[in-house]
Design an enzyme around this catalytic site. Structure first.
Site, PDB file in Angstrom:
ATOM      1  N   ARG A  11       6.949   0.880  13.670  1.00 36.01           N
ATOM      2  CA  ARG A  11       7.527   0.350  12.418  1.00 36.01           C
ATOM      3  C   ARG A  11       8.678  -0.621  12.688  1.00 36.01           C
ATOM      4  O   ARG A  11       9.236  -1.206  11.760  1.00 36.01           O
ATOM      5  CB  ARG A  11       8.049   1.490  11.537  1.00 36.01           C
ATOM      6  CG  ARG A  11       6.968   2.415  11.040  1.00 36.01           C
ATOM      7  CD  ARG A  11       7.539   3.453  10.072  1.00 36.01           C
ATOM      8  NE  ARG A  11       6.688   4.618  10.032  1.00 36.01           N
ATOM      9  CZ  ARG A  11       5.607   4.747   9.250  1.00 36.01           C
ATOM     10  NH1 ARG A  11       5.270   3.790   8.415  1.00 36.01           N
ATOM     11  NH2 ARG A  11       4.877   5.843   9.288  1.00 36.01           N
ATOM     12  N   SER A  54      13.029   2.990   3.560  1.00 38.40           N
ATOM     13  CA  SER A  54      13.531   3.715   4.735  1.00 38.40           C
ATOM     14  C   SER A  54      14.076   2.714   5.750  1.00 38.40           C
ATOM     15  O   SER A  54      13.766   1.516   5.686  1.00 38.40           O
ATOM     16  CB  SER A  54      12.393   4.538   5.353  1.00 38.40           C
ATOM     17  OG  SER A  54      11.362   3.676   5.823  1.00 38.40           O
ATOM     18  N   ARG A  72       5.185  10.967  -2.609  1.00 38.41           N
ATOM     19  CA  ARG A  72       4.818  10.734  -1.218  1.00 38.41           C
ATOM     20  C   ARG A  72       6.042  10.914  -0.329  1.00 38.41           C
ATOM     21  O   ARG A  72       7.012  10.160  -0.468  1.00 38.41           O
ATOM     22  CB  ARG A  72       4.315   9.295  -1.104  1.00 38.41           C
ATOM     23  CG  ARG A  72       4.124   8.800   0.296  1.00 38.41           C
ATOM     24  CD  ARG A  72       4.096   7.269   0.334  1.00 38.41           C
ATOM     25  NE  ARG A  72       3.803   6.810   1.670  1.00 38.41           N
ATOM     26  CZ  ARG A  72       4.079   5.602   2.117  1.00 38.41           C
ATOM     27  NH1 ARG A  72       4.646   4.712   1.321  1.00 38.41           N
ATOM     28  NH2 ARG A  72       3.795   5.264   3.340  1.00 38.41           N
ATOM     29  N   PRO A  74       0.789  -1.221   0.000  1.00 35.86           N
ATOM     30  CA  PRO A  74       0.000   0.000   0.000  1.00 35.86           C
ATOM     31  C   PRO A  74       0.827   1.279   0.000  1.00 35.86           C
ATOM     32  O   PRO A  74       1.856   1.362   0.677  1.00 35.86           O
ATOM     33  CB  PRO A  74      -0.824  -0.102   1.296  1.00 35.86           C
ATOM     34  CG  PRO A  74      -0.108  -1.097   2.135  1.00 35.86           C
ATOM     35  CD  PRO A  74       0.540  -2.056   1.178  1.00 35.86           C
ATOM     36  N   ASN A  75       0.355   2.212  -0.771  1.00 32.25           N
ATOM     37  CA  ASN A  75       0.904   3.580  -0.879  1.00 32.25           C
ATOM     38  C   ASN A  75       2.216   3.651  -1.650  1.00 32.25           C
ATOM     39  O   ASN A  75       2.705   4.742  -1.928  1.00 32.25           O
ATOM     40  CB  ASN A  75       1.056   4.230   0.511  1.00 32.25           C
ATOM     41  CG  ASN A  75      -0.272   4.352   1.217  1.00 32.25           C
ATOM     42  OD1 ASN A  75      -1.202   4.906   0.649  1.00 32.25           O
ATOM     43  ND2 ASN A  75      -0.397   3.790   2.409  1.00 32.25           N
ATOM     44  N   ALA A 110       3.003  -0.623   4.983  1.00 29.39           N
ATOM     45  CA  ALA A 110       2.466  -0.656   6.352  1.00 29.39           C
ATOM     46  C   ALA A 110       1.964  -2.044   6.752  1.00 29.39           C
ATOM     47  O   ALA A 110       1.942  -2.381   7.939  1.00 29.39           O
ATOM     48  CB  ALA A 110       1.359   0.373   6.486  1.00 29.39           C
ATOM     49  N   HIS A 143      12.670  -2.489   2.571  1.00 24.08           N
ATOM     50  CA  HIS A 143      12.039  -1.220   2.953  1.00 24.08           C
ATOM     51  C   HIS A 143      12.954  -0.104   2.490  1.00 24.08           C
ATOM     52  O   HIS A 143      14.173  -0.143   2.742  1.00 24.08           O
ATOM     53  CB  HIS A 143      11.837  -1.119   4.464  1.00 24.08           C
ATOM     54  CG  HIS A 143      10.882  -2.143   4.981  1.00 24.08           C
ATOM     55  ND1 HIS A 143       9.524  -2.019   4.858  1.00 24.08           N
ATOM     56  CD2 HIS A 143      11.109  -3.338   5.582  1.00 24.08           C
ATOM     57  CE1 HIS A 143       8.946  -3.089   5.375  1.00 24.08           C
ATOM     58  NE2 HIS A 143       9.878  -3.907   5.820  1.00 24.08           N
ATOM     59  N   GLU A 196      12.878  -9.254   2.015  1.00 26.03           N
ATOM     60  CA  GLU A 196      12.066  -8.119   2.466  1.00 26.03           C
ATOM     61  C   GLU A 196      12.850  -6.831   2.224  1.00 26.03           C
ATOM     62  O   GLU A 196      14.033  -6.757   2.579  1.00 26.03           O
ATOM     63  CB  GLU A 196      11.757  -8.282   3.959  1.00 26.03           C
ATOM     64  CG  GLU A 196      10.978  -7.120   4.542  1.00 26.03           C
ATOM     65  CD  GLU A 196      10.662  -7.310   6.040  1.00 26.03           C
ATOM     66  OE1 GLU A 196      11.190  -8.267   6.663  1.00 26.03           O
ATOM     67  OE2 GLU A 196       9.902  -6.489   6.565  1.00 26.03           O
ATOM     68  N   ARG A 208      12.839   4.774  12.806  1.00 25.74           N
ATOM     69  CA  ARG A 208      11.592   5.543  12.744  1.00 25.74           C
ATOM     70  C   ARG A 208      10.693   5.222  13.953  1.00 25.74           C
ATOM     71  O   ARG A 208      11.184   4.743  14.966  1.00 25.74           O
ATOM     72  CB  ARG A 208      10.914   5.252  11.394  1.00 25.74           C
ATOM     73  CG  ARG A 208      11.806   5.655  10.216  1.00 25.74           C
ATOM     74  CD  ARG A 208      11.124   5.446   8.887  1.00 25.74           C
ATOM     75  NE  ARG A 208       9.944   6.301   8.768  1.00 25.74           N
ATOM     76  CZ  ARG A 208       8.987   6.112   7.858  1.00 25.74           C
ATOM     77  NH1 ARG A 208       9.098   5.120   6.979  1.00 25.74           N
ATOM     78  NH2 ARG A 208       7.941   6.910   7.815  1.00 25.74           N
ATOM     79  N   HIS A 220       3.856  -4.343   9.164  1.00 26.66           N
ATOM     80  CA  HIS A 220       3.774  -4.189  10.616  1.00 26.66           C
ATOM     81  C   HIS A 220       2.479  -4.732  11.201  1.00 26.66           C
ATOM     82  O   HIS A 220       2.297  -4.708  12.415  1.00 26.66           O
ATOM     83  CB  HIS A 220       3.900  -2.699  10.981  1.00 26.66           C
ATOM     84  CG  HIS A 220       4.983  -1.988  10.226  1.00 26.66           C
ATOM     85  ND1 HIS A 220       6.302  -2.390  10.261  1.00 26.66           N
ATOM     86  CD2 HIS A 220       4.943  -0.928   9.373  1.00 26.66           C
ATOM     87  CE1 HIS A 220       7.022  -1.589   9.489  1.00 26.66           C
ATOM     88  NE2 HIS A 220       6.224  -0.702   8.932  1.00 26.66           N
ATOM     89  N   TYR A 241      11.103   8.731   1.289  1.00 27.91           N
ATOM     90  CA  TYR A 241      11.039   7.621   0.332  1.00 27.91           C
ATOM     91  C   TYR A 241      11.723   7.892  -1.007  1.00 27.91           C
ATOM     92  O   TYR A 241      11.758   7.003  -1.855  1.00 27.91           O
ATOM     93  CB  TYR A 241       9.572   7.227   0.108  1.00 27.91           C
ATOM     94  CG  TYR A 241       8.900   6.742   1.379  1.00 27.91           C
ATOM     95  CD1 TYR A 241       9.360   5.617   2.046  1.00 27.91           C
ATOM     96  CD2 TYR A 241       7.808   7.423   1.919  1.00 27.91           C
ATOM     97  CE1 TYR A 241       8.759   5.172   3.214  1.00 27.91           C
ATOM     98  CE2 TYR A 241       7.197   6.988   3.090  1.00 27.91           C
ATOM     99  CZ  TYR A 241       7.685   5.859   3.737  1.00 27.91           C
ATOM    100  OH  TYR A 241       7.091   5.421   4.893  1.00 27.91           O
ATOM    101  N   ASN A 266       8.065  -5.504  -0.550  1.00 27.07           N
ATOM    102  CA  ASN A 266       7.936  -4.358   0.338  1.00 27.07           C
ATOM    103  C   ASN A 266       6.444  -4.238   0.604  1.00 27.07           C
ATOM    104  O   ASN A 266       5.699  -3.718  -0.237  1.00 27.07           O
ATOM    105  CB  ASN A 266       8.485  -3.083  -0.296  1.00 27.07           C
ATOM    106  CG  ASN A 266       8.366  -1.891   0.646  1.00 27.07           C
ATOM    107  OD1 ASN A 266       7.735  -1.977   1.694  1.00 27.07           O
ATOM    108  ND2 ASN A 266       8.981  -0.782   0.270  1.00 27.07           N
ATOM    109  N   ASP A 286       1.362 -15.534   6.630  1.00 31.73           N
ATOM    110  CA  ASP A 286       0.876 -16.894   6.372  1.00 31.73           C
ATOM    111  C   ASP A 286       1.018 -17.251   4.890  1.00 31.73           C
ATOM    112  O   ASP A 286       1.416 -18.366   4.542  1.00 31.73           O
ATOM    113  CB  ASP A 286      -0.589 -17.040   6.796  1.00 31.73           C
ATOM    114  CG  ASP A 286      -0.757 -17.152   8.309  1.00 31.73           C
ATOM    115  OD1 ASP A 286       0.258 -17.292   9.024  1.00 31.73           O
ATOM    116  OD2 ASP A 286      -1.914 -17.086   8.779  1.00 31.73           O
TER     117      ASP A 286
HETATM  118  C1  DQA Z   1       8.092   1.228   4.027  1.00 32.59           C
HETATM  119  C2  DQA Z   1       8.117   1.473   5.540  1.00 32.59           C
HETATM  120  C3  DQA Z   1       6.753   1.272   6.146  1.00 32.59           C
HETATM  121  O1  DQA Z   1       6.784   1.503   7.548  1.00 32.59           O
HETATM  122  C4  DQA Z   1       5.746   2.228   5.523  1.00 32.59           C
HETATM  123  O2  DQA Z   1       4.457   1.995   6.028  1.00 32.59           O
HETATM  124  C5  DQA Z   1       5.754   2.190   4.041  1.00 32.59           C
HETATM  125  C6  DQA Z   1       7.035   2.098   3.345  1.00 32.59           C
HETATM  126  C7  DQA Z   1       9.460   1.545   3.372  1.00 32.59           C
HETATM  127  O3  DQA Z   1       9.654   1.113   2.242  1.00 32.59           O
HETATM  128  O4  DQA Z   1      10.302   2.224   3.970  1.00 32.59           O
HETATM  129  O5  DQA Z   1       4.733   2.316   3.391  1.00 32.59           O
HETATM  130  O6  DQA Z   1       7.807  -0.130   3.795  1.00 32.59           O
END
Ligand code: DQA
Length: 149
Positions: A112, A103, A19, A11-12, A78, A101, A99, A108, A81, A24, A75, A88
């Site tokens: 997170r 950031s 953003r 998401p996002n 959110a 991320h 995995e 942070r 978390h 990011y 990735n 699963d």
């Molecule tokens: C993220 C870190 C997450 O905490 C956050 O919710 C994101 C981006 C990152 O790529 O740093 O959406 O996964």
């Protein structure tokens, strides 16, 4: 036979570039996927890239990967978390999971610091910005193809 990697963004992450660029970065998700495609082809890896803002869709894509991918780069944004469902689904997948991320989630907010996905991941890359996805691909080329570059 060429090995296949599923690159999954949650998401996002479709908003990358606009953003919170201070956190990011300024690259769009399309820019990042293009760079990943270029590197994947150099490393002789097949790449499918997907993004969804919906937890269930991410679960569906991971389930599909059971039959079509040798490894997953994820990735989950959110959902990392919060989502036992994504954990699963990843546990039902046999291949490597990396995995990523953008950031450094450990620098942070406390909420997170924990990722449900980390317990399943073979490797975790945080805080390297968009370069983290490329590092993940290189790691998978190393594992799947024996590439050392
Ligand atoms: C993220 C870190 C997450 O905490 C956050 O919710 C994101 C981006 C990152 O790529 O740093 O959406 O996964």
């Amino acid at each position: 036979m060429q090995k296949n990697v599923l690159l999954l963004n949650g998401p996002n992450l479709n908003l990358l570039g606009s953003r919170q660029p201070d956190i990011y970065g300024v690259e769009s998700l399309d820019d990042i996927v293009d760079a990943c495609r270029k590197l994947a082809s150099e490393l002789d890896l097949g790449l499918r890239a997907e993004q969804s803002n919906h937890e269930g869709t991410l679960v569906d894509l991971i389930q599909e990967a059971r039959a079509s991918a040798d490894a997953i780069i994820i990735n989950a944004g959110a959902y990392s978390h919060t989502s036992v469902a994504i954990l699963d689904a990843l546990n039902s997948f046999d291949g490597d999971v990396i995995e990523v991320h953008l950031s450094n989630i450990h620098k942070r907010e406390a909420f997170r610091h924990h990722s449900f996905i980390s317990s399943r991941a073979s490797g975790i890359i945080v805080g390297c910005g968009s370069h983290g996805y490329l590092l993940a691909l290189r790691q998978l080329a190393h594992v799947l193809n024996g590439t050392t570059r």
